[in-house]
Design a protein around this motif. Structure first.
Motif: not given
Length: 212
Positions: A96, A99-107, A110
DNA sequence: TAGAATTGTCTATTACATCA
DNA sequence: ATGATGTAATAGACAATTCT
């Protein structure tokens, strides 16, 4: 109470519940909505409630995650032992967390791209207004050139009627050339004595071509 | 060497706790 | 009470590795 819950959880989390479920033959590949499994039902029956990890546990998990996002088996067991957690819990937490790390990285990526894009758009606006300004200038110059040509024709016809003009000169014995009022003759003057009107026109044409 | 089993990771989703 | 949010946990798919 929390320790008791953790104990109950560990008791319920037998080895079978960790094993990967292999799809049976003929089972559809599409995802189904998850139903409560045996462990969850048992947990429900005995009143087990999902509990949050303690701040200290999260702190140490974060520390480990900072070192390495992947989790080898030995490391997982060691962390689980240190924190008094089930190895499966450690694995789930890491998953999990990834997943949070990846989401933050994508944000973040962006945001960075958007910032760059906005900068380019501003630059584009500046360049477009500069192009407009130069085009206007060019049109003005073309208008003046047209006026020059028209006056030239007028002077020629005046000459043919015997009216002298101080602005009249010839190039290499060619047709007489005329300069408009207030127009500096030196503009076309070349030090070697070659007065060349045509070269001056080419400069304008080159400029016009570069703006097309 | 092929195929079965195991393991680890991913995405998608659910279930629950907490808070405004 | 309730909806939004965060997160622990699970299901299922897939790839790599190990075992037989």
């Amino acid at each position: 109470m929390e320790d008791d819950q953790m104990f109950l959880y560990s008791q319920q989390s037998d080895a079978n519940s960790y094993n990967q479920m292999v799809p049976t033959e003929g089972e559809t590949k599409c995802r189904r909505r998850r139903k409560k499994n045996k462990v969850e039902k048992i947990n429900e029956d005995i009143g087990f409630r999902k509990r949050k990890l303690t701040d200290e546990q999260v702190r140490l998990l974060e520390l480990n995650f900072g070192n390495e996002h992947k989790l080898e088996s030995d490391r997982k067991d060691r962390i689980a032992m240190e924190l008094g957690l089930d190895p499966r819990q450690v694995a789930v937490w890491f998953q999990n967390r990834r997943v949070r790390w990846k989401t933050k990285k994508i944000e973040e990526e962006y945001s960075e791209l958007k910032r760059a894009h906005d900068g380019v758009m501003v630059e584009k606006c500046h360049l477009q207004s500069e192009v407009s300004r130069l085009k206007e200038k060019l049109m003005e110059a073309e208008k003046q050139i047209q006026q020059l040509k028209e006056r030239s024709v007028d002077h020629t016809s005046n000459l043919s009627m015997g009216s002298p003009s101080s602005s009249c000169f010839t190039v290499d014995g060619g047709d007489p050339m005329f300069m408009p009022d207030g127009f500096d003759n030196n503009f076309f003057y070349v030090p070697n004595g070659d007065i060349n009107y045509i070269h001056g026109m080419e400069w304008v044409q080159d400029l016009y071509g570069s703006l097309q």
